[in-house]
Write an enzyme that holds these catalytic residues in place. Structure first.
Site, PDB file in Angstrom:
ATOM      1  N   GLY A  95      67.341 124.671 -16.643  1.00  0.00           N
ATOM      2  CA  GLY A  95      68.604 125.085 -16.039  1.00  0.00           C
ATOM      3  C   GLY A  95      69.491 125.713 -17.089  1.00  0.00           C
ATOM      4  O   GLY A  95      69.258 125.554 -18.289  1.00  0.00           O
ATOM      5  N   CYS A 122      62.427 121.498 -20.443  1.00  0.00           N
ATOM      6  CA  CYS A 122      63.525 122.220 -21.081  1.00  0.00           C
ATOM      7  C   CYS A 122      64.855 121.496 -20.827  1.00  0.00           C
ATOM      8  O   CYS A 122      65.044 120.394 -21.323  1.00  0.00           O
ATOM      9  CB  CYS A 122      63.524 123.670 -20.605  1.00  0.00           C
ATOM     10  SG  CYS A 122      64.487 124.730 -21.679  1.00  0.00           S
ATOM     11  N   TYR A 123      65.750 122.073 -20.016  1.00  0.00           N
ATOM     12  CA  TYR A 123      67.003 121.353 -19.737  1.00  0.00           C
ATOM     13  C   TYR A 123      66.696 119.966 -19.163  1.00  0.00           C
ATOM     14  O   TYR A 123      67.386 118.990 -19.474  1.00  0.00           O
ATOM     15  CB  TYR A 123      67.852 122.172 -18.754  1.00  0.00           C
ATOM     16  CG  TYR A 123      69.138 121.471 -18.343  1.00  0.00           C
ATOM     17  CD1 TYR A 123      70.229 121.415 -19.200  1.00  0.00           C
ATOM     18  CD2 TYR A 123      69.246 120.847 -17.090  1.00  0.00           C
ATOM     19  CE1 TYR A 123      71.402 120.755 -18.832  1.00  0.00           C
ATOM     20  CE2 TYR A 123      70.415 120.197 -16.713  1.00  0.00           C
ATOM     21  CZ  TYR A 123      71.487 120.152 -17.585  1.00  0.00           C
ATOM     22  OH  TYR A 123      72.646 119.501 -17.223  1.00  0.00           O
ATOM     23  N   HIS A 209      58.183 125.786 -21.432  1.00  0.00           N
ATOM     24  CA  HIS A 209      57.964 125.953 -19.983  1.00  0.00           C
ATOM     25  C   HIS A 209      56.470 126.004 -19.665  1.00  0.00           C
ATOM     26  O   HIS A 209      55.839 127.041 -19.885  1.00  0.00           O
ATOM     27  CB  HIS A 209      58.643 127.234 -19.498  1.00  0.00           C
ATOM     28  CG  HIS A 209      60.130 127.127 -19.476  1.00  0.00           C
ATOM     29  ND1 HIS A 209      60.831 126.671 -18.381  1.00  0.00           N
ATOM     30  CD2 HIS A 209      61.047 127.365 -20.438  1.00  0.00           C
ATOM     31  CE1 HIS A 209      62.115 126.657 -18.659  1.00  0.00           C
ATOM     32  NE2 HIS A 209      62.285 127.066 -19.904  1.00  0.00           N
ATOM     33  N   GLU A 211      55.223 126.070 -16.730  1.00  0.00           N
ATOM     34  CA  GLU A 211      54.992 126.718 -15.441  1.00  0.00           C
ATOM     35  C   GLU A 211      54.787 128.228 -15.552  1.00  0.00           C
ATOM     36  O   GLU A 211      54.291 128.854 -14.624  1.00  0.00           O
ATOM     37  CB  GLU A 211      56.152 126.408 -14.486  1.00  0.00           C
ATOM     38  CG  GLU A 211      57.503 127.049 -14.809  1.00  0.00           C
ATOM     39  CD  GLU A 211      58.322 126.287 -15.858  1.00  0.00           C
ATOM     40  OE1 GLU A 211      57.725 125.518 -16.624  1.00  0.00           O
ATOM     41  OE2 GLU A 211      59.541 126.499 -15.925  1.00  0.00           O
ATOM     42  N   ASP A 267      53.184 137.255   7.631  1.00  0.00           N
ATOM     43  CA  ASP A 267      54.128 136.130   7.662  1.00  0.00           C
ATOM     44  C   ASP A 267      54.428 135.680   9.092  1.00  0.00           C
ATOM     45  O   ASP A 267      54.377 134.483   9.411  1.00  0.00           O
ATOM     46  CB  ASP A 267      55.453 136.497   6.971  1.00  0.00           C
ATOM     47  CG  ASP A 267      55.235 137.069   5.583  1.00  0.00           C
ATOM     48  OD1 ASP A 267      54.122 136.890   5.064  1.00  0.00           O
ATOM     49  OD2 ASP A 267      56.153 137.695   5.043  1.00  0.00           O
ATOM     50  N   LYS A 409      53.522 134.270  -0.905  1.00  0.00           N
ATOM     51  CA  LYS A 409      52.633 135.062  -0.042  1.00  0.00           C
ATOM     52  C   LYS A 409      51.163 134.633  -0.148  1.00  0.00           C
ATOM     53  O   LYS A 409      50.477 134.507   0.856  1.00  0.00           O
ATOM     54  CB  LYS A 409      52.758 136.530  -0.462  1.00  0.00           C
ATOM     55  CG  LYS A 409      52.168 137.499   0.498  1.00  0.00           C
ATOM     56  CD  LYS A 409      53.190 137.889   1.509  1.00  0.00           C
ATOM     57  CE  LYS A 409      52.971 139.147   2.236  1.00  0.00           C
ATOM     58  NZ  LYS A 409      54.177 139.466   3.046  1.00  0.00           N
TER      59      LYS A 409
END
Ligand code: XMP
Length: 553
Positions: A95, A122-123, A209, A211, A267, A409
């Protein structure tokens, strides 16, 4: 990992020291302790507590890629909302704040009181340090970009099967200067002596990070947290998503009636198929043919939904009506507005004929959620007014059903396949709501639509034949408003100019023009000038986005 359940002293957002999990459980009127409840369920979920990082949803997506269900919830989400997901662990996101900012978001007490494993990123790691009695402070240098992480405690489950050093992606200002009691350093980088910390209760902090794609082993690290620390086995699949959504939609709708606007795109198709599986004939789909579709598109969509899936569909051929409305319109934004308005009017007319309708099912995906919140919260310049068939009837008072709201997606495609939708529909390239209207520069007439459809058909079939359809984000023809001189046989021609557009992209925010093979371009050009009456010239668009956009209008 259970350990001593009374060992934490926690500071919450209000800077209160809160009681331990057992005491809290008592205060809640004898509710069962959270971890016992968790043990009863078999769906594995891990909740991402969001502190405003641009990567929060990416964390959830990576977790789902490891076959563990995940949702992102705001840091002030009430416990009931979290409990309904029955988490096996928490991930605290990054964040933009600093834990020492006044009012900086902190983790709610239940995160600690649950005694579930926690991964702070991280944060989120600084939050852990701050709330559990350690200290974060501004680093001597901000650290952005690649760093080499070295394990200081080889053998920690968070690094299972990973090498002693690996590249990671950093993006932080503050760093940990003092670990909370009971924590040890598990990894370090040149600029962060405490880049990874952990304790024996399964609470881990990562300064980098995991991710993002720039941390190549990041997914393994997340997987280690999920499998070796939270004890998940990875039982969440598209099949289980379908089963859960069906149950949830059934409960939400009860005896009510639902409508859904079909566009032919993936979608709305997956949304409709999912809702249909949950409530059958209580769902009515409305499919408007606005006369701006590609060749055979309406027939194929109808065929799939009416014949194969046996759904209730109201098909409206409104081609003439849209064409009349668009008469004389040449400005791109005017075209979009007219099409949008006409669609709403039609949709409302049809919905009114159905009597009382309680719900509107929409194929909103997570990138749409981000896009709309970003455009609401930031003063971003409007480039184009996007019109989507699903997102329109603002005046209507339906409750919304958006089962794909947290998905990307590619996840939606997997679910579409698991629902039995045809591959052709699931892998269809995106097609804009205003359809061919924004691929015809200038006025839209029946004749110009036919020219474009014929050219577009050739582009599509040649790209498919070359087996490039799936690799391209979009590939299509544009009918320009330029005419040029040519020669056919011994005669001068003055014909239309068709442009071919083919791009690669991850998310349509940026795009690169596709380096299509010359012989493929030659075949497309040759076929168009020979087979489409009125066209004597074909050009290939070699511009990227930005500064161009994907569509020409
Ligand atoms: P641009 O042209 O802005 O397009 O680079 C980015 C992506 O969005 C699609 N697009 C639309 N989709 N309604 C839609 O549903 C619209 O009005 C619209 N305009 C553009 C475009 O096809 C590309 O995938």
């Amino acid at each position: 990992m259970e350990g001593d359940k009374k060992s934490f002293r926690i500071t919450t957002s209000d800077d209160l020291e809160v009681s331990t999990y057992l005491e809290i459980a008592k205060e809640k009127g004898g509710e069962e302790p959270i971890s016992e409840k968790v043990a009863e369920v078999d769906r594995e979920a891990v909740v991402v507590i969001d502190f405003g990082s641009q990567y929060s949803m990416l964390i959830a997506r990576r977790v789902r890629e490891c076959q563990v269900y995940s949702e992102v919830l705001p840091y002030d989400a009430p416990w009931q909302r979290v409990a309904s997901l029955k988490p096996r662990g928490f991930i605290l996101s990054g964040g933009p704040a600093s834990v020492y900012d006044p009012g900086a978001p902190l983790a709610p007490a239940y995160v600690y009181e649950s005694h579930l494993p926690i991964l702070g990123i991280c944060y989120g790691m600084q939050v852990l340090a701050h709330q559990l009695g350690g200290r974060a402070a501004p680093g001597t240098r901000h650290e952005y970009g690649h760093a080499i992480l070295r394990q200081s405690d080889v053998g920690s489950p968070i690094f299972a099967s990973l090498p002693p050093s690996m590249p990671v992606w950093m993006s932080h200002g503050d760093q940990i200067v003092e670990m909370p009691p009971g924590f040890t350093t598990l990894g370090y980088t040149e600029n962060s002596p405490i880049a990874v910390m952990g304790n024996e209760h399964g609470i881990i902090g990562l300064q980098f990070h995991p991710e993002v794609a720039h941390t190549p082993q990041g997914k393994e690290i997340l997987k280690n947290f999920l499998y070796h620390i939270c004890g998940c086995s990875g039982n969440w699949t598209p099949g289980s998503f379908i089963a859960e959504s069906v149950e949830r939609i059934g409960g939400q709708v009860g005896e009510g009636k639902v409508i859904c606007a079909l566009s032919g795109g993936v979608d709305s198709a997956v949304t409709a198929a999912l809702v249909h599986r949950a409530i059958g004939d209580q769902l009515t789909c409305i499919f408007v043919n606005n006369g701006l579709l590609r060749r055979e598109e309406a027939e194929r969509t109808l065929n799939t939904f009416q014949r194969n899936l046996r759904m209730n569909i109201i098909y409206i051929d409104a081609s003439e009506r849209f064409l009349r409305r668009l008469e004389g319109a040449t400005d791109p934004e005017t075209k979009r507005r007219l099409i949008g308005e006409e669609f709403i009017t039609l949709f409302e007319e049809e919905a009114a004929k159905l009597g009382r309708v309680d719900f509107l099912a929409q194929g909103t995906l997570y990138p749409d959620v981000i896009e709309s919140t970003t455009s609401e919260s930031k003063a971003s310049a409007k480039i184009k007014t996007h019109h989507n068939v699903g997102g329109l009837p603002t005046k209507m008072t339906f409750s919304l059903i958006e089962p794909l709201r947290y998905l990307f997606k590619d996840e939606v495609r997997e679910i579409g396949l698991a629902l039995g939708l045809p591959e052709e529909m699931v892998w269809r390239q995106p097609f804009p709501g205003p359809g061919l209207a924004i691929r015809i520069i200038g006025e839209i007439t029946k004749e110009r639509l036919e020219v474009l459809r014929a050219a577009d058909w050739i582009v599509m079939s040649e790209i498919k034949k070359a087996k490039l359809y799936g690799e391209l984000w979009q590939s299509f023809a544009v009918l320009t408003d330029t005419r040029s001189v040519g020669v056919m046989g011994d005669f001068r021609t003055y014909g239309y100019l068709i442009a071919i557009r083919a791009v690669t992209s991850e998310d349509a925010m940026t795009a690169d023009w596709a380096r299509l093979p010359y012989d493929l371009l030659a075949r497309i050009s040759n076929r168009i000038v020979n087979e489409v009456p009125g066209v004597n010239r074909v050009v290939y668009d070699i511009s990227s986005k930005p500064p161009s956009t994907i569509e020409w209008e």
